[in-house]
Design a protein around this motif. Structure first.
Motif, PDB file in Angstrom:
ATOM      1  N   GLY A   9      31.126  15.073 -25.126  1.00 35.27           N
ATOM      2  CA  GLY A   9      30.195  14.865 -24.024  1.00 35.27           C
ATOM      3  C   GLY A   9      30.839  14.074 -22.917  1.00 35.27           C
ATOM      4  O   GLY A   9      31.958  13.597 -23.049  1.00 35.27           O
ATOM      5  N   ALA A  42      25.771  12.513 -21.550  1.00 35.81           N
ATOM      6  CA  ALA A  42      25.505  11.202 -22.151  1.00 35.81           C
ATOM      7  C   ALA A  42      24.792  10.296 -21.139  1.00 35.81           C
ATOM      8  O   ALA A  42      25.366   9.348 -20.602  1.00 35.81           O
ATOM      9  CB  ALA A  42      26.811  10.581 -22.632  1.00 35.81           C
ATOM     10  N   HIS A  45      24.477   6.662 -22.124  1.00 35.09           N
ATOM     11  CA  HIS A  45      25.740   5.958 -21.906  1.00 35.09           C
ATOM     12  C   HIS A  45      25.940   5.568 -20.444  1.00 35.09           C
ATOM     13  O   HIS A  45      26.556   4.546 -20.144  1.00 35.09           O
ATOM     14  CB  HIS A  45      26.924   6.804 -22.395  1.00 35.09           C
ATOM     15  CG  HIS A  45      27.251   6.600 -23.843  1.00 35.09           C
ATOM     16  ND1 HIS A  45      27.009   7.557 -24.800  1.00 35.09           N
ATOM     17  CD2 HIS A  45      27.785   5.546 -24.495  1.00 35.09           C
ATOM     18  CE1 HIS A  45      27.384   7.091 -25.983  1.00 35.09           C
ATOM     19  NE2 HIS A  45      27.857   5.877 -25.823  1.00 35.09           N
TER      20      HIS A  45
HETATM   21  N1  TRP Z   1      32.433   7.915 -23.882  1.00 38.34           N
HETATM   22  C1  TRP Z   1      32.645   9.261 -23.418  1.00 38.34           C
HETATM   23  C2  TRP Z   1      33.262   9.229 -22.032  1.00 38.34           C
HETATM   24  O1  TRP Z   1      33.087   8.285 -21.296  1.00 38.34           O
HETATM   25  C3  TRP Z   1      31.351  10.034 -23.366  1.00 38.34           C
HETATM   26  C4  TRP Z   1      30.748  10.189 -24.712  1.00 38.34           C
HETATM   27  C5  TRP Z   1      29.598   9.628 -25.180  1.00 38.34           C
HETATM   28  C6  TRP Z   1      31.290  10.963 -25.782  1.00 38.34           C
HETATM   29  N2  TRP Z   1      29.376   9.978 -26.441  1.00 38.34           N
HETATM   30  C7  TRP Z   1      30.379  10.823 -26.863  1.00 38.34           C
HETATM   31  C8  TRP Z   1      32.436  11.762 -25.918  1.00 38.34           C
HETATM   32  C9  TRP Z   1      30.627  11.434 -28.086  1.00 38.34           C
HETATM   33  C10 TRP Z   1      32.675  12.385 -27.148  1.00 38.34           C
HETATM   34  C11 TRP Z   1      31.768  12.227 -28.229  1.00 38.34           C
HETATM   35  O2  TRP Z   1      33.914  10.177 -21.663  1.00 38.34           O
END
Ligand code: TRP
Ligand code: SF4
Length: 329
Positions: A9, A42, A45
């Motif tokens: 994601g 996400a 996030h």
């Molecule tokens: N942290 C990732 C980024 O900033 C985004 C992300 C959130 C992600 N959850 C995930 C990527 C789970 C892979 C799997 O790009």
């Protein structure tokens, strides 16, 4: 035989640029043919650092979904969903947070880095510290075998593996597998100034840039600074235009290299050739994106359908999780 499960994601923090496209999304498009693929937006996030400024959050999520679809992710071949529409992620995040040692989170390099570097907003929050636990929840929820990620996300994936092992150990059941990173050879594109392509450097070319903007950005690209006159011998290896040609003009790149070194081609002409190639690639995606965004209701339906599909799987995992913890009835 069951297909291996892939999950990845990105945060809806801006439009996908060519660096993201060649580094990640173009690879996802291939993976969807072979694996049980799950790609998501996400949006929770995005709140870990952007909680105070949510004015564009919905718009950015739709825009990222349009980027995904215009790039070739096909909702018939993979599941495309929005994190905040699959509430199970928040439950698993909560449960993982109960047994994740603070020290694991505090020593995460991305945490320390961003804490030191982001000065324009306050990210000394519980949610930001918990970023890797939410990411682990995303991954473990689908019992993913592989997570295609960039180098920068490897520490997060390592934490997800540790959280998986710890959960299985504490509750005495093999609920989660250990997700492995999936590195694939990808084409590397620098930014227009020769540094890494990144929104924060202002050196990107995006799928959403108008063809006119793309042209202007290519015209402004940094070339070999030692070349002043057209017939000066050039050094293609230090030139960002050349790095682009390696991706967009595979058939001509050796000629370009030789001609540049002998001073037989000028940078203006070289950029013009590149513009044609980039336009050939980017304009159709740009137009497809606009078309997708002009039918917002259809786009939202696709996201909701994908999220409903994801939620069914997520709920199954949560049943295992609750039963292992012996919580609820
Ligand atoms: N942290 C990732 C980024 O900033 C985004 C992300 C959130 C992600 N959850 C995930 C990527 C789970 C892979 C799997 O790009
Ligand atoms: Fe770069 Fe092309 Fe100029 Fe050589 S001719 S320095 S490869 S832009």
């Amino acid at each position: 035989m069951d297909k291996k499960i892939v999950l990845s994601g990105s945060r809806p923090t801006g439009n996908i640029h060519l660096g993201n496209y060649f580094g990640a999304v173009s690879n996802w498009v291939k993976l969807q043919e072979e694996y049980d693929c799950n790609f998501f937006i996400a949006d929770w996030h995005a709140l870990t650092t952007g909680y105070a400024d949510t004015a564009d959050l919905r718009k950015n999520s739709l825009s990222l979904a349009a980027d995904y679809l215009a790039s070739g992710l096909d909702p018939k071949k993979c599941t495309i969903f929005l994190q905040s529409l699959v509430k199970q992620h928040s439950e698993l995040f909560l449960l993982l947070s109960m047994n994740t040692p603070l020290a694991w989170l505090e020593r995460c390099p991305t945490y320390k880095d961003q804490l030191a570097n982001i000065k324009d907003r306050d990210i000394t929050t519980y949610g930001f510290l918990g970023y890797p636990a939410l990411m682990a929840a995303d991954i473990l929820m689908y019992k993913a075998d592989y997570v295609p990620v960039g180098e920068d996300q490897v520490p997060h994936l390592e934490l997800a593996r540790e959280m998986s092992r710890r959960f299985n150990f504490i509750y005495g059941r093999e609920v989660f597998p250990e997700p492995a990173p999936l590195f694939t050879k990808s084409k590397v594109l620098p930014g227009t100034d020769g540094r890494k392509m990144s929104k924060s450097y202002g050196n990107t070319i995006s799928l959403s840039d108008t063809p006119d903007d793309v042209l202007k950005k290519i015209r402004g690209m940094v070339t070999d600074p030692a070349r002043i006159r057209k017939d000066d011998p050039g050094h293609p290896e230090v030139c960002s235009v050349y790095a682009f040609h390696k991706v967009f003009s595979e058939d001509k790149v050796d000629d370009i290299c030789a001609q540049c070194k002998k001073g037989e081609i000028g940078c203006v002409a070289c950029k013009k050739m590149l513009s044609e190639r980039v336009a050939e690639f980017q304009t159709p995606i740009y137009e497809k994106r606009l078309e997708i965004l002009s039918h917002e209701d259809t786009l939202i339906d696709i996201i909701k359908e994908g999220s409903a599909k994801a939620a069914v799987r997520a709920e199954k995992t949560m049943e295992d999780v609750r039963s292992a913890i012996k919580i609820g009835f």
